[in-house]
Design a protein around this motif. Structure first.
Motif, PDB file in Angstrom:
ATOM      1  N   THR A  70       0.863  -1.244  -0.041  1.00 21.47           N
ATOM      2  CA  THR A  70       0.075  -0.146  -0.026  1.00 21.47           C
ATOM      3  C   THR A  70       0.980   1.110  -0.006  1.00 21.47           C
ATOM      4  O   THR A  70       1.759   1.564   0.927  1.00 21.47           O
ATOM      5  N   THR A  72      -0.887   4.396  -1.039  1.00 19.82           N
ATOM      6  CA  THR A  72      -2.004   5.506  -1.351  1.00 19.82           C
ATOM      7  C   THR A  72      -2.663   5.933  -0.334  1.00 19.82           C
ATOM      8  O   THR A  72      -2.727   4.893   0.542  1.00 19.82           O
ATOM      9  N   ALA A  73      -3.363   7.152  -0.003  1.00 28.40           N
ATOM     10  CA  ALA A  73      -4.028   7.571   0.886  1.00 28.40           C
ATOM     11  C   ALA A  73      -5.463   6.758   0.967  1.00 28.40           C
ATOM     12  O   ALA A  73      -5.659   6.246  -0.058  1.00 28.40           O
ATOM     13  N   PRO A  74      -5.958   6.692   2.177  1.00 33.28           N
ATOM     14  CA  PRO A  74      -5.784   7.367   3.485  1.00 33.28           C
ATOM     15  C   PRO A  74      -4.801   6.754   4.260  1.00 33.28           C
ATOM     16  O   PRO A  74      -5.035   7.117   5.598  1.00 33.28           O
ATOM     17  N   GLN A  86       1.181  13.553   3.141  1.00 31.96           N
ATOM     18  CA  GLN A  86       0.246  14.766   3.081  1.00 31.96           C
ATOM     19  C   GLN A  86      -0.510  14.361   4.268  1.00 31.96           C
ATOM     20  O   GLN A  86      -1.289  13.398   4.554  1.00 31.96           O
ATOM     21  N   LEU A  91       0.264   9.714  -0.141  1.00 29.57           N
ATOM     22  CA  LEU A  91      -0.455  10.838  -1.233  1.00 29.57           C
ATOM     23  C   LEU A  91      -1.685  10.031  -1.867  1.00 29.57           C
ATOM     24  O   LEU A  91      -1.791   8.965  -1.756  1.00 29.57           O
ATOM     25  N   SER A  92      -2.618  10.632  -2.415  1.00 26.52           N
ATOM     26  CA  SER A  92      -3.896  10.227  -3.288  1.00 26.52           C
ATOM     27  C   SER A  92      -3.280   9.379  -4.405  1.00 26.52           C
ATOM     28  O   SER A  92      -2.025   9.455  -4.577  1.00 26.52           O
ATOM     29  N   LEU A  93      -4.164   8.398  -4.833  1.00 23.37           N
ATOM     30  CA  LEU A  93      -3.937   7.671  -5.871  1.00 23.37           C
ATOM     31  C   LEU A  93      -3.490   8.598  -7.229  1.00 23.37           C
ATOM     32  O   LEU A  93      -2.608   8.085  -7.796  1.00 23.37           O
ATOM     33  N   THR A  95      -2.274  11.490  -7.620  1.00 29.69           N
ATOM     34  CA  THR A  95      -0.985  12.112  -7.434  1.00 29.69           C
ATOM     35  C   THR A  95       0.075  11.164  -7.431  1.00 29.69           C
ATOM     36  O   THR A  95       1.082  11.208  -8.049  1.00 29.69           O
ATOM     37  N   THR A  96      -0.096   9.888  -6.890  1.00 31.32           N
ATOM     38  CA  THR A  96       1.033   8.946  -6.711  1.00 31.32           C
ATOM     39  C   THR A  96       1.233   8.530  -8.102  1.00 31.32           C
ATOM     40  O   THR A  96       2.494   8.264  -8.541  1.00 31.32           O
ATOM     41  N   GLN A 136      -4.684  -0.677  -5.010  1.00 29.13           N
ATOM     42  CA  GLN A 136      -5.081   0.209  -6.411  1.00 29.13           C
ATOM     43  C   GLN A 136      -3.763  -0.052  -7.464  1.00 29.13           C
ATOM     44  O   GLN A 136      -3.405   0.952  -8.063  1.00 29.13           O
ATOM     45  N   ASP A 248     -13.004   3.813   2.555  1.00 27.75           N
ATOM     46  CA  ASP A 248     -12.992   3.351   1.062  1.00 27.75           C
ATOM     47  C   ASP A 248     -14.327   3.571   0.453  1.00 27.75           C
ATOM     48  O   ASP A 248     -15.465   3.133   1.280  1.00 27.75           O
TER      49      ASP A 248
END
Length: 278
Positions: A70, A72-74, A86, A91-93, A95-96, A136, A248
């Motif tokens: 994993t 990605t956020a959260p 962040q 970071l968010s999907l 952005t990653t 993801q 989610d």
């Protein structure tokens, strides 16, 4: 029988919530799943939840338990030095993924984070993961895949990595932008896995538009079409609870998937398509 295709039906997100965990364990106990991917950074992958899943593996040698890496956020990292973050979380999907595509991630920090998640998995389960995939699909992202394969070659040489390239006809894939991107990134992941000597699944299925209102009973047989022996179908069964809702957006669809796999008719569907989970 020798003409049966052996597939891996893998439930993702073990550890995300008590309801997800309970649904996955129930399907494993029924013989409806033969793989489960555990998120060590998720709030409900406790020692007791890991022990409960590991106990099923003792009676079912064909059950594989892997690390759901994993990034990605959260969710928050296992290693103290991982960046960028962040609000102390990944970071968010978008952005990653965007950072990976333009080469702005840090391979060494990704590798350090993977080692930390593998160590946490080993502590919780008492053994190393049978395979590595990604929440993801981060394991096939540029930069990430190189770090993952490097760490696997060092610490998990007998494990396999999940690639997400589909084998369905091109005409059936056109229009699925997410799937096409995964196909392209997985091509690179397969090439690098071969160079690293790491095994991978020969085919992949199970991705669909979670934001629509899909008929899972109509979708699943399509996943079986043309899937080669030892191909992987990803799934997300679960029972909805407050913890899942907080983490989610994929909620009610998890209960639809659970109901489909738990139904008495499911073994007959596999048999009709000449498929086995053994």
């Amino acid at each position: 029988m020798s003409d049966l295709r052996r597939i891996v039906l893998c439930a993702d997100d073990y550890g995300m919530s008590p309801g997800v965990n309970a649904a996955i364990r129930d399907l494993v106990a029924r013989g409806r799943l033969n793989a489960a991917s555990a998120m060590v950074v998720a709030p409900s992958l406790t020692v007791s939840e890991a022990t409960a899943l590991a106990s099923l593996k003792r009676d079912r040698p064909s059950l594989q338990i892997g690390l759901h890496f994993t990034l990605t956020a959260p969710f928050r990292p296992s290693s103290e030095a991982y960046t960028p973050l962040q609000d102390s979380a990944f970071l968010s999907l978008p952005t990653t993924l965007g950072s990976a595509l333009v080469g702005r991630l840090h391979r060494d920090r990704i590798a350090h984070e993977l080692r930390a998640q593998i160590a946490a998995f080993s502590t919780l389960f008492g053994f190393l993961p049978d395979y590595v995939d990604g929440h993801q699909h981060v394991q096939v992202f540029p930069q990430v895949r190189d770090a993952v394969l490097s760490v696997m070659r060092e610490t998990l040489p007998d494990a396999w990595i999940r690639q997400c390239g589909r084998v369905s006809p091109l005409a059936a894939r056109i229009g699925d932008r997410k799937g096409m991107l995964l196909d392209v990134m997985s091509k690179g992941a397969r090439k690098r896995a071969l160079e690293a000597g790491i095994a991978f699944n020969p085919g992949f299925a199970g991705s669909y538009d979670f934001n629509s209102d899909p008929d899972f009973a109509a979708l699943f047989p399509k996943f079986l079409y043309a899937l080669p022996d030892r191909g992987v179908i990803m799934c997300h069964p679960g029972f909805v609870d407050d913890e899942l809702k907080a983490l989610d957006p994929l909620t009610e669809l998890r209960e639809r998937e659970y109901a489909y796999f738990a139904a008495d008719a499911f073994p007959d569907i596999l048999q009709a398509h000449r498929v086995t989970l053994s």
